[in-house]
Structures are given as structure tokens and as C-alpha cells.
Design a protein around this motif. Structure first.
Motif, PDB file in Angstrom:
ATOM      1  N   ALA A 230       0.838  -1.203   0.000  1.00 15.77           N
ATOM      2  CA  ALA A 230       0.000   0.000   0.000  1.00 15.77           C
ATOM      3  C   ALA A 230       0.873   1.253   0.000  1.00 15.77           C
ATOM      4  O   ALA A 230       0.534   2.258  -0.652  1.00 15.77           O
ATOM      5  CB  ALA A 230      -0.924  -0.005   1.207  1.00 15.77           C
ATOM      6  N   VAL A 231       2.001   1.207   0.733  1.00  9.15           N
ATOM      7  CA  VAL A 231       2.937   2.334   0.735  1.00  9.15           C
ATOM      8  C   VAL A 231       3.433   2.619  -0.685  1.00  9.15           C
ATOM      9  O   VAL A 231       3.517   3.777  -1.125  1.00  9.15           O
ATOM     10  CB  VAL A 231       4.121   2.050   1.681  1.00  9.15           C
ATOM     11  N   LYS A 232       3.746   1.546  -1.419  1.00 14.92           N
ATOM     12  CA  LYS A 232       4.190   1.707  -2.805  1.00 14.92           C
ATOM     13  C   LYS A 232       3.094   2.357  -3.655  1.00 14.92           C
ATOM     14  O   LYS A 232       3.376   3.212  -4.498  1.00 14.92           O
ATOM     15  CB  LYS A 232       4.576   0.355  -3.391  1.00 14.92           C
ATOM     16  N   TYR A 233       1.841   1.932  -3.404  1.00 21.52           N
ATOM     17  CA  TYR A 233       0.728   2.493  -4.168  1.00 21.52           C
ATOM     18  C   TYR A 233       0.591   3.995  -3.895  1.00 21.52           C
ATOM     19  O   TYR A 233       0.435   4.792  -4.826  1.00 21.52           O
ATOM     20  CB  TYR A 233      -0.576   1.775  -3.802  1.00 21.52           C
ATOM     21  N   PHE A 234       0.664   4.383  -2.634  1.00 25.62           N
ATOM     22  CA  PHE A 234       0.479   5.800  -2.288  1.00 25.62           C
ATOM     23  C   PHE A 234       1.680   6.660  -2.679  1.00 25.62           C
ATOM     24  O   PHE A 234       1.540   7.857  -2.910  1.00 25.62           O
ATOM     25  CB  PHE A 234       0.187   5.941  -0.794  1.00 25.62           C
ATOM     26  N   GLU A 235       2.851   6.055  -2.736  1.00 22.80           N
ATOM     27  CA  GLU A 235       4.039   6.808  -3.165  1.00 22.80           C
ATOM     28  C   GLU A 235       4.056   7.015  -4.673  1.00 22.80           C
ATOM     29  O   GLU A 235       4.649   7.986  -5.171  1.00 22.80           O
ATOM     30  CB  GLU A 235       5.311   6.079  -2.725  1.00 22.80           C
ATOM     31  N   ASP A 236       3.383   6.123  -5.382  1.00 21.78           N
ATOM     32  CA  ASP A 236       3.349   6.228  -6.848  1.00 21.78           C
ATOM     33  C   ASP A 236       2.186   7.134  -7.262  1.00 21.78           C
ATOM     34  O   ASP A 236       1.131   6.686  -7.736  1.00 21.78           O
ATOM     35  CB  ASP A 236       3.192   4.837  -7.458  1.00 21.78           C
ATOM     36  N   VAL A 237       2.371   8.445  -7.054  1.00 21.71           N
ATOM     37  CA  VAL A 237       1.314   9.409  -7.337  1.00 21.71           C
ATOM     38  C   VAL A 237       1.332   9.762  -8.813  1.00 21.71           C
ATOM     39  O   VAL A 237       2.344  10.221  -9.343  1.00 21.71           O
ATOM     40  CB  VAL A 237       1.490  10.693  -6.481  1.00 21.71           C
ATOM     41  N   LYS A 238       0.192   9.520  -9.451  1.00 23.43           N
ATOM     42  CA  LYS A 238       0.051   9.852 -10.862  1.00 23.43           C
ATOM     43  C   LYS A 238      -0.999  10.937 -11.015  1.00 23.43           C
ATOM     44  O   LYS A 238      -2.127  10.770 -10.562  1.00 23.43           O
ATOM     45  CB  LYS A 238      -0.349   8.624 -11.671  1.00 23.43           C
ATOM     46  N   ASN A 239      -0.616  12.028 -11.615  1.00 19.86           N
ATOM     47  CA  ASN A 239      -1.558  13.134 -11.826  1.00 19.86           C
ATOM     48  C   ASN A 239      -2.447  12.852 -13.041  1.00 19.86           C
ATOM     49  O   ASN A 239      -2.310  13.424 -14.106  1.00 19.86           O
ATOM     50  CB  ASN A 239      -0.798  14.444 -12.015  1.00 19.86           C
ATOM     51  N   THR A 240      -3.297  11.883 -12.862  1.00 20.68           N
ATOM     52  CA  THR A 240      -4.232  11.508 -13.920  1.00 20.68           C
ATOM     53  C   THR A 240      -5.644  11.605 -13.371  1.00 20.68           C
ATOM     54  O   THR A 240      -5.865  11.741 -12.172  1.00 20.68           O
ATOM     55  CB  THR A 240      -3.968  10.074 -14.402  1.00 20.68           C
ATOM     56  N   ASP A 241      -6.579  11.513 -14.280  1.00 19.31           N
ATOM     57  CA  ASP A 241      -7.988  11.552 -13.883  1.00 19.31           C
ATOM     58  C   ASP A 241      -8.570  10.145 -13.769  1.00 19.31           C
ATOM     59  O   ASP A 241      -9.783   9.974 -13.686  1.00 19.31           O
ATOM     60  CB  ASP A 241      -8.808  12.360 -14.901  1.00 19.31           C
ATOM     61  N   GLU A 242      -7.717   9.142 -13.756  1.00 21.33           N
ATOM     62  CA  GLU A 242      -8.211   7.772 -13.670  1.00 21.33           C
ATOM     63  C   GLU A 242      -8.772   7.509 -12.268  1.00 21.33           C
ATOM     64  O   GLU A 242      -8.130   7.831 -11.258  1.00 21.33           O
ATOM     65  CB  GLU A 242      -7.076   6.781 -13.954  1.00 21.33           C
ATOM     66  N   PRO A 243      -9.957   6.941 -12.199  1.00 22.28           N
ATOM     67  CA  PRO A 243     -10.561   6.638 -10.888  1.00 22.28           C
ATOM     68  C   PRO A 243      -9.700   5.710 -10.039  1.00 22.28           C
ATOM     69  O   PRO A 243      -9.754   5.759  -8.820  1.00 22.28           O
ATOM     70  CB  PRO A 243     -11.887   5.968 -11.262  1.00 22.28           C
ATOM     71  N   GLN A 244      -8.866   4.868 -10.704  1.00 17.16           N
ATOM     72  CA  GLN A 244      -8.046   3.913  -9.964  1.00 17.16           C
ATOM     73  C   GLN A 244      -6.986   4.605  -9.097  1.00 17.16           C
ATOM     74  O   GLN A 244      -6.519   4.036  -8.112  1.00 17.16           O
ATOM     75  CB  GLN A 244      -7.336   2.959 -10.944  1.00 17.16           C
ATOM     76  N   SER A 245      -6.621   5.834  -9.475  1.00 13.35           N
ATOM     77  CA  SER A 245      -5.534   6.531  -8.784  1.00 13.35           C
ATOM     78  C   SER A 245      -6.027   7.599  -7.819  1.00 13.35           C
ATOM     79  O   SER A 245      -5.206   8.291  -7.199  1.00 13.35           O
ATOM     80  CB  SER A 245      -4.608   7.187  -9.818  1.00 13.35           C
ATOM     81  N   LEU A 246      -7.327   7.744  -7.683  1.00 11.01           N
ATOM     82  CA  LEU A 246      -7.866   8.853  -6.881  1.00 11.01           C
ATOM     83  C   LEU A 246      -7.446   8.774  -5.421  1.00 11.01           C
ATOM     84  O   LEU A 246      -7.144   9.798  -4.804  1.00 11.01           O
ATOM     85  CB  LEU A 246      -9.397   8.884  -6.984  1.00 11.01           C
ATOM     86  N   GLU A 247      -7.452   7.571  -4.839  1.00  8.91           N
ATOM     87  CA  GLU A 247      -7.061   7.452  -3.426  1.00  8.91           C
ATOM     88  C   GLU A 247      -5.641   7.953  -3.204  1.00  8.91           C
ATOM     89  O   GLU A 247      -5.354   8.669  -2.241  1.00  8.91           O
ATOM     90  CB  GLU A 247      -7.177   5.999  -2.952  1.00  8.91           C
ATOM     91  N   SER A 248      -4.746   7.596  -4.121  1.00  6.22           N
ATOM     92  CA  SER A 248      -3.356   8.028  -4.018  1.00  6.22           C
ATOM     93  C   SER A 248      -3.234   9.545  -4.204  1.00  6.22           C
ATOM     94  O   SER A 248      -2.525  10.217  -3.443  1.00  6.22           O
ATOM     95  CB  SER A 248      -2.521   7.294  -5.077  1.00  6.22           C
TER      96      SER A 248
END
Length: 477
Positions: A230-248
């Protein structure tokens, strides 16, 4: 012979002359007649006089009656006149009074209208006052809510609900790891490496295995494996509009916003409590939303539901990771366990990355290390209270969830105690006892089953005790 008497004196004189020629009887008769006449005349006069007197008396009487009637009439007339005057006076007074009454009535009507107008004005003022009070109360409530960081009873993240959900997560972890007995193959080589990773000086073998301890080890590994990914997921911040990345993205942005608002509150002159509360409120509200709906199923524009990509991808990794330590040969049981992965991932990530951040101050967690002394307040497990003096931790299964002391309390505020496995130096046999290994293993399995039940019982009783202690502390505050 009849002699007619008249008033005429000549007749009387002739009669008298006649008498001279008559005899004495006739003369006497004439005398008698004269006397009679005189008496008659006298009586006639008297009668006339009496009549006159009578008429006079009668007139007098009549006059008296008339006078009496006249007097009565005069009295009545006078009385009527007085009554008329009184009537006229009363009529005049009546008109005056009616005029005054009319004037007073008009005044009263005006007064009533004025009173009604005042009443309406008072009602309007009261309504306005009530609205102002309600608005003031609303602002006070909003102000209080803005500076009050305690979560309400209906909030899913309040301390009681949080404690219950953590205990439920611990039970789900046990179900996911399984009891490691029937139709389950354990990879002892990997298990022993994992024990070494946690500085446990243990070496498990098939003949002298302790499945309860291995189960505790794997529960710990599940939590840390999820946390690390989960740490890896939150550190991998992507400035996209994809719903999959919103939490990050939200997690990254909210930390930036909290830092900015905190700096703003500290660097602005006369900024009050509300301004100082802004960063805390932002944190609580955003992480509350994330804890409620983070990593839930995603719906697209066509309202088609799909599993969150992080969950769908990572649950496979988690199942493969745990399967490498214990292999379930029963396909039905294996499928049932693997279906728990998505739920466990969500709950672990929400707990450590979102839910603890809704608390004020932010709740923390702590893993106890191997060989740490047992603390019955901060830990829960299966042990005898008489043997705690020298008891130490073998492995910490689930971390202590707590808040640091603050201005309201000088003691550590515990949500849930750490779930630990206590070291028992007599639990494992050496290789010299290999011949009795099988018998010892059976005895240990029986003991493990008993310890497992005691472990749950002790956890429940201690958790309940601590929950009650927290509630009492909150009342004291």
C-alpha cells in the motif's frame, strides 16, 4: 166649588171680595186656603231657596271636584312636566353619553388596532428573535463543530466502532490464514526465514511444529505485506484523472493542503480557533470519506461496476504470497480463504492509512519486538497472570493502536491492545526427543487448540475491559 189660586193678586182680591158675600165657612175656607197659599208660597220660597242652596252646594261640590281634579291634573301636569324635563335631561345625557361612548369606542378600537399591531410587531420580533437565536445557535453549533474534533456516536470512525472493526479484522485474519491443520501443507523453510526476519530464534520442523505460532506469524506477515504494498501504491502518485488513482492523489493532495492551512493559521495575525481547526477538520473529513468509500468498487459513466484495480491485482499477489507459506489442498476451502483477500486488503489499508488519521490527535500503532516484556495493559494474548513477571513476547501478531497522552490525559489512550504470542521455553522439544516427537506433536496440537480458545477469550475480555476503561476516561474528560 173649586177656587183656582193664581199668583195674580187681582184674583186673590176678587176671591176675597167674594168671600165677603159667602158664609163664614167659606170665609174660613178661604182663610185656610190663604194660609195654605202663604205656607205654600213660603214653602215654595224655601224650596227655591233650598234649591238655590242645593245648587250652590252642588256647584260648590262640583267646583270642589273640579278643583280637586284640576289640582290633580295640575299635579299630574307638573309631574309630567318634571318627567318631561327629566326625560329631556336624560335624553340629553344619553346623547352625551352615547357620543362619549362612541368616542371611547373609537378610541378603544384604535387602541385595539394599536395593540394588535403591537402584538403583530411583537410576534414578528419574537419570530425574528427566534430565527436569530436559531441562526446564532446554528453558528455556535457550527463553530463548536468546527473546533470540536470528537467523532459522534453515528460516525463509523468513533473509538468504539474502530475498536470493534479492528477486532473483527483480527478474526478475519485468523480465518484467512486458517488453522494450518487438515489438508494444509506448510513450507517450513520459508516459515523459518520469516521467523528469523522477526528476530525469533526458532526453527520449526514437521515433527515438532507449533501451528498456533506459525498461524500467528502468518497473520503478522499478512498485515505487513499489505501495508508495504500500500505504501508503494500511495508513493506512486500519478496526476491523472483515472478513478483507480484517486485514493493516491487525494492522499497526496490532502497532506499538501493540511500543511498549507496549518502554516496559514500559524502565520496570520489574530487567526482564531476556527482557523487553527481548519487543517484538522480537513484531515478528519477527507480521511473519513476515504475510510468509508476508499478502494470500493468503481462505476463508469454507464453505471457498470468493476473492482478497484489495486484490489483486483494485489489480492492475487497476497494469495500467492501466503500460499507460498501454507498450501491448501482442499479447493473449496482454498477458494473460500482467497475470497477473503479483497476484504482484508481494504480493511488493513483503510485502517492504517485512513481511519487512524480521522482521530485527533492522529492515532498511532506500534509493533512489539521479540523479547519485549509482557505488558498486560498494552497487550493481549493467552497467558497465566501469575507467570507474567518474566514473560516476554515471542511475536507480535497485531500492533497496539493508541493515542499519545495530551492535555486531557497523561496516560496512553489505547484503542486496542497489541495481540501477541508469549514465549514458552517448554513448548518445543529438542532433536534428542525425536523418538517422542509424534506423541509430543499430538499433545501440543491439543494444547494449541486449548490455547487458541483461551487466546480469543482473553482477547475479548481484555478488549472489553480496555473499551470500558476508555469510555470511563471519556466521561471523566
Amino acid at each position: 166649588m173649586s177656587i183656582k189660586v193664581t199668583k195674580n193678586s187681582n184674583i186673590i182680591e176678587e176671591s176675597t171680595n167674594f168671600e165677603n158675600f159667602e158664609n163664614k165657612n167659606v170665609s174660613d175656607a178661604i182663610t185656610l186656603i190663604r194660609e195654605y197659599y202663604e205656607k205654600t208660597e213660603s214653602l215654595s220660597k224655601e224650596n227655591k231657596k233650598l234649591k238655590e242652596e242645593f245648587e250652590e252646594i252642588n256647584n260648590l261640590i262640583n267646583n270642589q271636584k273640579i278643583n280637586a281634579e284640576l289640582s290633580e291634573y295640575i299635579k299630574l301636569f307638573q309631574s309630567h312636566k318634571e318627567l318631561r324635563e327629566k326625560f329631556n335631561s336624560l335624553s340629553s345625557q344619553k346623547q352625551t353619553i352615547e357620543q362619549q361612548l362612541k368616542e371611547k369606542t373609537n378610541e378603544i378600537e384604535k387602541s385595539v388596532q394599536l395593540v394588535e399591531a403591537k402584538d403583530n410587531e411583537i410576534k414578528n420580533l419574537e419570530e425574528t428573535n427566534s430565527n436569530l437565536k436559531a441562526e446564532a445557535l446554528k453558528y455556535q453549533s457550527a463553530l463548536g463543530a468546527a473546533t470540536n474534533f470528537q467523532l459522534g456516536d453515528d460516525d463509523k470512525n468513533n473509538s468504539v466502532r474502530l475498536n470493534e472493526d479492528i477486532e473483527h479484522l483480527q478474526d478475519t485474519l485468523e480465518d484467512y490464514v486458517t488453522n494450518l491443520r487438515s489438508k494444509i501443507k506448510i513450507n517450513y523453510k520459508k516459515v523459518n526465514k520469516l521467523f528469523a526476519h522477526y528476530n525469533c530464534n526458532l526453527e520449526m520442523k514437521a515433527r515438532i511444529k507449533d501451528t498456533t505460532l506459525i498461524k500467528a506469524l502468518l497473520q503478522r506477515h499478512v498485515v505487513e505485506f499489505i501495508y508495504e504494498n500500500a505504501v508503494k501504491y500511495f508513493e506512486d502518485v500519478k496526476n491523472t484523472d483515472e478513478p483507480q488513482s484517486l485514493e493516491s492523489e487525494i492522499n497526496f493532495k490532502v497532506n499538501e493542503l493540511i500543511n498549507l492551512t496549518d502554516k496559514f493559521a500559524k502565520t496570520r495575525f489574530e487567526s482564531g480557533k476556527v482557523t487553527s481547526a481548519v487543517p484538522i477538520k480537513i484531515r478528519q473529513q477527507i480521511y473519513s470519506a476515504l475510510s468509508n468509500y476508499g478502494f470500493s468498487d468503481i462505476i463508469n459513466d454507464k453505471q457498470v461496476k468493476s473492482e478497484h484495480k489495486f484490489i483486483s491485482q494485489f489480492k492475487k499477489q497476497l494469495n500467492q504470497e501466503i500460499e507460498s507459506y501454507r498450501e491448501i489442498s482442499d479447493h473449496k476451502k482454498k477458494k473460500k480463504c482467497e475470497e477473503l483477500a479483497a476484504k482484508i486488503i481494504r480493511e488493513v489499508v483503510k485502517l492504517f492509512f485512513f481511519r487512524l488519521k480521522t482521530q485527533e490527535p492522529i492515532a498511532k500503532w506500534k509493533w512489539f519486538d521479540n523479547n519485549d516484556k509482557i505488558d498486560s495493559i498494552q497487550m493481549t494474548g493467552s497467558w497465566d497472570d501469575d507467570d507474567l513477571e518474566n514473560a516476554v513476547v515471542e511475536i507480535c501478531i497485531f500492533p497496539l493502536i493508541y493515542k499519545d497522552p495530551n492535555s486531557y490525559s497523561t496516560e496512553l489512550q489505547i484503542y486496542t491492545p497489541a495481540k501477541v504470542f508469549i514465549r514458552d521455553d517448554n513448548s518445543f522439544s529438542s532433536e534428542e526427543n525425536g523418538e517422542n516427537g509424534v506423541n509430543e506433536e499430538k499433545g501440543k496440537e491439543s494444547k494449541e487448540s486449548k490455547d487458541g480458545k483461551n487466546n480469543k477469550t482473553n482477547k475479548t475480555s481484555k478488549s472489553s475491559s480496555i473499551s470500558i476503561g476508555k469510555i470511563l476516561k471519556s466521561f471523566k474528560k
